[in-house]
Design a protein around this motif. Sequence first.
Motif, mmCIF file in Angstrom:
data_model
loop_
_atom_site.group_PDB
_atom_site.id
_atom_site.type_symbol
_atom_site.label_atom_id
_atom_site.label_comp_id
_atom_site.label_asym_id
_atom_site.label_seq_id
_atom_site.Cartn_x
_atom_site.Cartn_y
_atom_site.Cartn_z
ATOM 1 N N MET A 32 48.904 37.893 33.656
ATOM 2 C CA MET A 32 48.739 37.464 35.040
ATOM 3 C C MET A 32 47.716 38.383 35.711
ATOM 4 N N SER A 33 46.855 37.802 36.542
ATOM 5 C CA SER A 33 45.843 38.584 37.242
ATOM 6 C C SER A 33 45.579 37.950 38.608
ATOM 7 N N PRO A 34 44.941 38.694 39.522
ATOM 8 C CA PRO A 34 44.666 38.125 40.849
ATOM 9 C C PRO A 34 43.838 36.851 40.745
ATOM 10 N N GLY A 35 44.258 35.831 41.459
ATOM 11 C CA GLY A 35 43.548 34.564 41.470
ATOM 12 C C GLY A 35 42.767 34.360 42.760
ATOM 13 N N PRO A 36 42.156 33.198 42.915
ATOM 14 C CA PRO A 36 41.382 32.920 44.135
ATOM 15 C C PRO A 36 42.261 32.879 45.379
ATOM 16 N N THR A 37 41.662 33.148 46.511
ATOM 17 C CA THR A 37 42.321 32.963 47.796
ATOM 18 C C THR A 37 41.514 31.939 48.592
ATOM 19 N N VAL A 38 42.194 31.152 49.392
ATOM 20 C CA VAL A 38 41.533 30.080 50.142
ATOM 21 C C VAL A 38 41.972 30.142 51.599
ATOM 22 N N ASN A 39 41.011 30.106 52.497
ATOM 23 C CA ASN A 39 41.307 30.105 53.921
ATOM 24 C C ASN A 39 41.794 28.718 54.343
ATOM 25 N N THR A 40 43.051 28.604 54.749
ATOM 26 C CA THR A 40 43.590 27.302 55.145
ATOM 27 C C THR A 40 42.917 26.773 56.410
ATOM 28 N N LEU A 41 42.226 27.640 57.143
ATOM 29 C CA LEU A 41 41.525 27.209 58.351
ATOM 30 C C LEU A 41 40.103 26.753 58.049
ATOM 31 N N GLY A 42 39.659 26.971 56.822
ATOM 32 C CA GLY A 42 38.275 26.683 56.487
ATOM 33 C C GLY A 42 38.120 25.513 55.535
ATOM 34 N N GLU A 43 37.079 25.593 54.711
ATOM 35 C CA GLU A 43 36.759 24.525 53.769
ATOM 36 C C GLU A 43 36.932 25.020 52.332
ATOM 37 N N HIS A 44 37.158 24.060 51.454
ATOM 38 C CA HIS A 44 37.225 24.352 50.025
ATOM 39 C C HIS A 44 36.659 23.155 49.294
ATOM 40 N N GLY A 45 35.683 23.397 48.430
ATOM 41 C CA GLY A 45 35.044 22.294 47.725
ATOM 42 C C GLY A 45 34.259 21.383 48.642
ATOM 43 N N GLY A 46 33.798 21.922 49.771
ATOM 44 C CA GLY A 46 32.957 21.150 50.668
ATOM 45 C C GLY A 46 33.671 20.323 51.713
ATOM 46 N N GLU A 47 35.017 20.414 51.788
ATOM 47 C CA GLU A 47 35.740 19.687 52.823
ATOM 48 C C GLU A 47 36.862 20.551 53.384
ATOM 49 N N PRO A 48 37.265 20.267 54.643
ATOM 50 C CA PRO A 48 38.309 21.074 55.268
ATOM 51 C C PRO A 48 39.603 21.042 54.466
ATOM 52 N N VAL A 49 40.257 22.181 54.365
ATOM 53 C CA VAL A 49 41.539 22.244 53.668
ATOM 54 C C VAL A 49 42.581 21.445 54.437
ATOM 55 N N LEU A 50 42.631 21.631 55.743
ATOM 56 C CA LEU A 50 43.571 20.909 56.596
ATOM 57 C C LEU A 50 42.816 19.847 57.387
ATOM 58 N N GLN A 51 43.222 18.590 57.207
ATOM 59 C CA GLN A 51 42.574 17.477 57.884
ATOM 60 C C GLN A 51 43.617 16.752 58.734
ATOM 61 N N ILE A 52 43.431 16.798 60.046
ATOM 62 C CA ILE A 52 44.395 16.224 60.987
ATOM 63 C C ILE A 52 43.701 15.163 61.822
ATOM 64 N N SER A 53 44.298 13.983 61.873
ATOM 65 C CA SER A 53 43.759 12.907 62.710
ATOM 66 C C SER A 53 44.898 12.255 63.485
ATOM 67 N N GLY A 54 44.560 11.728 64.662
ATOM 68 C CA GLY A 54 45.573 11.076 65.485
ATOM 69 C C GLY A 54 46.245 12.017 66.463
ATOM 70 N N HIS A 55 45.795 13.259 66.526
ATOM 71 C CA HIS A 55 46.361 14.241 67.458
ATOM 72 C C HIS A 55 45.263 15.248 67.802
ATOM 73 N N LYS A 56 45.272 15.746 68.996
ATOM 74 C CA LYS A 56 44.253 16.704 69.413
ATOM 75 C C LYS A 56 44.351 17.986 68.604
ATOM 76 N N THR A 57 43.201 18.491 68.159
ATOM 77 C CA THR A 57 43.147 19.764 67.458
ATOM 78 C C THR A 57 42.250 20.726 68.229
ATOM 79 N N TYR A 58 42.338 22.001 67.863
ATOM 80 C CA TYR A 58 41.620 23.050 68.580
ATOM 81 C C TYR A 58 40.826 23.915 67.614
ATOM 82 N N PRO A 59 39.730 24.518 68.091
ATOM 83 C CA PRO A 59 38.936 25.403 67.219
ATOM 84 C C PRO A 59 39.768 26.607 66.768
ATOM 85 N N THR A 60 39.474 27.100 65.583
ATOM 86 C CA THR A 60 40.156 28.283 65.061
ATOM 87 C C THR A 60 39.121 29.303 64.599
#
Length: 362
Positions: A32-60
């Motif tokens: 076992m060794s340290p693996g990748p870390t991913v910012n849940t507020l950012g993008e991964h593979g060219g698209e946002p990790v968290l995608q929310i529609s139908g409700h107001k969202t705010y900048p982070t």
Amino acid sequence: MPRRTATMLASLLTLVALLCAGVLIPVPYSEMSPGPTVNTLGEHGGEPVLQISGHKTYPTTGHLNMTTVRVTGSQYRMNLVEAVYGWLAHDNLVVPHSTLYPEDKSPDELNQETAEEFTQSQESAKVAALKQLDIPVGTRVVVSSVVKGSPAEGQLHAGDMIKAVDGTEVKEPGDVAKLVTRHKAGEKVTFLTVPAKEAAAAEKEKRQPATEETVALVTRPAPDDKRAIVGIQAGTDHTFPFTINIKLADVGGPSAGLMFALGIVDKLTPEDLTGGKFVAGTGTIDENGKVGPIGGIEMKTVGARSKGARYFLTPKDNCAAAAKDTPAGLTLVKVDTIKDALQSLEKVRKGDTAGLPSCSAR
């Protein structure tokens, strides 16, 4: 040949033989060794990790990074040299192969299990985040799994919504077993269901299901206590008032739940949770926001710090292990619930770090 030369040559040949053996002989260990870390507020593979529609969202701003552990594959067999190197390496961990890959499960079964855990962690994260924000979440009872060779095989399917059993409305998963076991083995039991595809389509289109099916099954005796069964596991599915998608491939297991939940809360509230700080963390989460322990905590703290994290949200039950060898410059923050995590993030963004709940090695 002089005796001294012969002795040196024999020693050299012995050393070469030992090195060859170390390279060629497989040992029953994995790494076992340290693996990748991913910012849940950012993008991964060219698209946002968290995608929310139908409700107001705010900048982070800042980071709320989920962390992972990299492991050697199920078919890979370490040699002795690799195992010794792994044991000596500070940031790696060598464990028995059976610890990661139990002999009673095939690689496909393990992959399926970790994929299901990851999916469930996303579902729990959504529910926990919305409950924290007092946003109502609907529930429905569904077929979680069908036992192969059981009366339900081919008649009921995973994801089917169970509305009633023998005409009695089903409100929670436990109701299904209670109603089925009122019968004797060999008797007929009737399910009122909504097929999985129709249930999913109705949720997506925000309408009531248009199709219902009546399924009659003949019970059979359970192998242990002879009670009547039909061979399904009932569970709970959720209906959300708006769409939340989590896009992250090539990750398995339940340990990202806490960080997904925090990322969702951050995007749905005007308050910037991190204040621009780099926070990472780990932990399972249940639908009520309870944070649970994970494996490989030592690898995850190393991986987080190497990417720039300054604070690491650590499940309470992992604190002792994490505190034994904390990477320099990383502050461990003990959390037991999503509420704990949010309170600690408030201290981080306000600079009140002296008041953070810390981890102890004892």
